[in-house]
Design an enzyme around this catalytic site. Structure first.
Site, PDB file in Angstrom:
ATOM      1  N   GLU A  91       0.841  -1.197   0.000  1.00  0.00           N
ATOM      2  CA  GLU A  91       0.000   0.000   0.000  1.00  0.00           C
ATOM      3  C   GLU A  91       0.880   1.253   0.000  1.00  0.00           C
ATOM      4  OE1 GLU A  91      -2.366   0.269   3.553  1.00  0.00           O
ATOM      5  OE2 GLU A  91      -3.019   2.312   3.143  1.00  0.00           O
ATOM      6  N   ASP A  97      -1.306  -0.979   5.718  1.00  0.00           N
ATOM      7  CA  ASP A  97      -1.189  -0.398   7.049  1.00  0.00           C
ATOM      8  C   ASP A  97      -2.190  -1.016   8.016  1.00  0.00           C
ATOM      9  OD1 ASP A  97       0.819   1.271   6.271  1.00  0.00           O
ATOM     10  OD2 ASP A  97      -0.503   2.956   5.815  1.00  0.00           O
ATOM     11  N   ASP A 128      -4.402   0.202   9.761  1.00  0.00           N
ATOM     12  CA  ASP A 128      -5.484   1.135  10.093  1.00  0.00           C
ATOM     13  C   ASP A 128      -6.704   0.828   9.226  1.00  0.00           C
ATOM     14  OD1 ASP A 128      -4.807   1.994   7.599  1.00  0.00           O
ATOM     15  OD2 ASP A 128      -3.957   3.916   8.240  1.00  0.00           O
ATOM     16  N   ASP A 155      -8.000   2.300   6.648  1.00  0.00           N
ATOM     17  CA  ASP A 155      -7.739   2.353   5.210  1.00  0.00           C
ATOM     18  C   ASP A 155      -7.039   1.094   4.718  1.00  0.00           C
ATOM     19  OD1 ASP A 155      -8.881   4.604   4.280  1.00  0.00           O
ATOM     20  OD2 ASP A 155      -6.978   5.631   3.768  1.00  0.00           O
TER      21      ASP A 155
END
Ligand code: 1YM
Length: 663
Positions: A445, A518, A520, A522
């Site tokens: 990513e 990541d 998180d 997203d």
């Protein structure tokens, strides 16, 4: 092990062997239940449940109850005939003792009533006994309550465990008006070391499935470990698989209210299918053989598909939707948006394939094909179904047009690929090694993390493909749109396999495909989008275990003179427990790590943590993908709320994640 009708003489010697037999199960549990992971643990339970289901299939039981007790044991009850207690004429031991102390003993074999017995889980009640600390069996039969207890006993003399020994013999506990069997056992926690607690969710999901597959069977699930008001769940479906299909479609938009139900029997094959069309573009066909899910399909699915294609094409011609000059519509056109549950009962099923989830019996295809062809033709002929039949044909015609457009787009894409291969894979930093088995592709990513990965990697076998933005959500797109997407095109080109019907696993250039995003929200979303894409368009890649999720550490714990990484909160607590003088750095994204750190923590096979994505339960995968990626917002919000830890790396619910095997 002696045959059941062994002579008296053979019996004494035979008995010793039999006991050794159960001990052998403890020596190599994997050979009998596949694995000693939580999955194997649940296998024990399914084995006993299957015996109750068999009693219901034979027409003697109408109810089954499963209880998870606080002490870690489980019990299964049915209201059937009760396991036989009478003495075996040649072996002079009770039926109960035979069933629970002998590998594969019992009346099931060669018995017509049990012709459709499982086969996969059918490892025998004795295996469950062998892998338990203790087991009790209550048989309510002939107005009498009988009981027998078995224990796995440590022998001080020969310093060995003796598995599943009867203790106290067959007890007559009194008179009863009840009928049935109650089996309770405590799995041995020295065997199931990974986790020896039953999972409430796993158990309740399977029991629900069994209730759908066995119309009208009452199944009660009691979890005594749960909160008072959540202990008992009842499953019973008067509509059977038709209700199942409605349940599977509950978060989709169906085109008709009542599923189409087709049933029949031919040459010992009993077959039923329930189908309901939705406005989705993908097909969701779930199949079972003798109540066992067949995630890899097989001959029964082949028979179903070819009958569906033929019956609908014939009908389309009859109503003039297809003219004489027109070619037949393809099978997939009639399956666009279809949710179906296909269940067959087969004698001596042969399970094949990677996960033994594929039916191999060749006689099943023509039998299923003939049953479905006949019943579907009848359905379509029936005037009251005319409107629905017409709708399905129109949908198929439209699907064929779009498919044609997609084919053209693909041809263009192929032509472009060969012409401008370089710009398309321009973002890919390939590796130098040429052995696909050893090679790894990291899909990373973001450009900055991609840059670090590129510098940190071992270029001999690790290739890096950075993703710029979010790739589009494949669930909501048709094939032509997926193919037009830059991010997906670069993944497809990098893997070399092509997709969908052109997918060819033998062309795969990297045997490990590792998603690095990541920790998180997203990152979780990107991961879900990529998994959806693989699930819908390259399912084999996932099924064969090539897809992994990379786990970057969440924390760096620094002490004077040392530093250690923690991959989750539990590990962080372990590293800091009782210690002073440390600082914690929390990593918010991959981009915060420099190339050396990224290599050390996330890419180096010697230290990294990878989770393998597997397909365990196709219906469940489909459901979660629909929820996470589909149109309806409410179920999605609910799902994310009820699985609040969703964005934690170790909790991606839709997939069974296994730690990478280290060898
Ligand atoms: C809670 C689990 O095992 N019920 C059960 C099992 C059996 C019978 C009835 C039974 C079978 C027959 C005759 C017969 C049996 N299972 C086995 C074996 N519930 C549960 N209920 N009478 C009763 O087959 O003729 C043998 S008998 F081996 F499969 F375990």
């Amino acid at each position: 092990m002696p045959p059941i009708n062994a002579s008296n003489d053979a019996y004494n010697a035979g008995k010793i062997q039999v006991l050794e037999g159960l001990d052998a199960v403890r020596m190599r549990p994997g050979m009998y239940i596949g694995t000693t992971s939580v999955r194997g643990l649940h296998h024990l339970l399914w084995e006993i449940v299957d015996n109750g289901i068999d009693e219901a299939l034979a027409g003697y039981a109408t109810e089954i109850a499963v209880t998870l007790h606080k002490d870690g044991s489980a019990s299964v009850w049915d209201n059937g005939r009760g396991v036989p207690v009478d003495e075996h004429p040649q072996l002079h031991v009770s039926g109960i003792e035979l069933i629970y102390t002998r590998l594969h003993a019992g009346g099931k074999f060669g018995n017509e009533n049990y012709a459709y017995s499982g086969g996969l889980h059918g490892v025998g009640a004795s295996v469950v006994n062998a892998l338990s600390k203790w087991m009790t069996v209550d048989s309510f039969r002939d107005w009498t309550h009988y009981q027998m207890r078995f224990e796995t006993i440590w022998d001080e003399k020969d310093k060995k465990w003796h598995a599943g020994k009867p203790v106290g013999g067959l007890q007559k506990l009194g008179n009863t008006r009840k009928r049935g069997t109650l089996v309770r056992f405590l799995p041995d926690d020295t065997i199931f070391t990974e986790d020896h607690r039953f999972n409430s969710e796993t158990v309740s999901r399977r029991l629900r499935e069994l209730a759908y597959l066995n119309k009208g069977l009452k199944i009660t699930f009691i979890d005594e470990r749960a909160k008072e008001d959540q202990r008992e769940t009842r499953f019973c479906y008067a509509g059977g698989i038709a209700d199942y299909v409605k349940y599977l479609n509950r978060d989709k938009t169906p085109l008709h209210d009542e599923p189409i139900l087709l049933e029949g029997k031919k040459d010992d094959v009993v077959c039923a299918v329930a189908m309901q069309y939705t406005d989705a573009y993908t097909e969701s066909v779930f199949s079972y053989v003798n109540n066992i899910p067949t995630g890899e399909g097989g001959t029964h699915e082949m028979g179903f598909r070819s009958a569906l294609t033929k019956a609908f094409n014939d009908y389309a011609r009859r109503i003039g939707a297809l003219k004489e000059k027109d070619a037949n519509l393809a099978g997939e056109d009639f399956r666009e948006g279809l949710t179906a549950v296909l269940t067959v009962m087969v004698k001596n099923p042969q399970f094949e394939g990677q996960t033994k989830g594929k039916l191999g019996n060749s006689e099943v295809k023509p039998a299923v094909e003939s049953i479905i062809s006949l019943r579907l033709a009848e359905f379509l002929e029936n005037l009251k179904n005319g409107e629905l039949a017409q709708k399905i044909v129109e949908k198929a015609v439209k699907s064929a047009k779009v498919r044609e457009a997609a084919r053209k787009a693909r041809d263009v894409a192929r032509a472009r690929n060969s012409l401008e291969a370089a710009p398309l894979v321009g973002k890919l930093s390939s590796c130098t090694g040429r052995k696909a088995v050893e090679n790894e592709l990291f899909i990373v990513e973001g450009d900055s993390a991609g840059g670090s990965a590129k510098q940190g990697r071992d270029r001999h076998f690790q290739a890096i493909l950075p993703l710029r933005g979010k790739p589009l959500n494949a669930e909501k797109k048709r094939l032509d749109q997926v193919l037009a997407n830059e991010e997906f095109r670069s993944i497809i080109t990098a893997l070399g396999t092509n997709i969908d019907e052109d997918f060819d696993i033998s062309a795969l250039k990297y045997h490990k495909v590792i998603i690095l995003s990541d920790a998180d929200q997203d990152g979780a979303h990107i991961r879900a989008i990529l998994l959806t894409f693989f699930y819908r368009y390259m399912r084999e890649l996932v099924a064969q275990g090539h897809v992994y999720i990379g786990m970057p550490p969440l924390y760096l714990v620094k002490r004077p003179g040392s530093q250690e990484y923690a991959y989750d909160d539990k590990e962080l607590r372990r590293l800091t427990a009782g210690k002073k003088n440390y600082t914690i750095q929390r990593y918010k994204g991959l981009g915060e790590m420099n190339p050396e750190q990224l290599w050390e923590t996330t890419m180096d096979p010697a230290h990294r943590k990878l989770m393998r994505v597997t397909l365990e339960d196709a219906a469940r995968e489909d459901e979660i993908i629909t929820i996470l990626m589909g149109d309806k917002v409410d179920p999605r919000r609910e799902y994310i709320i009820s699985h609040a830890e969703f964005n934690k790396q170790d909790n991606f619910e839709s997939h069974q994640l296994e730690k990478e095997q280290k060898n």
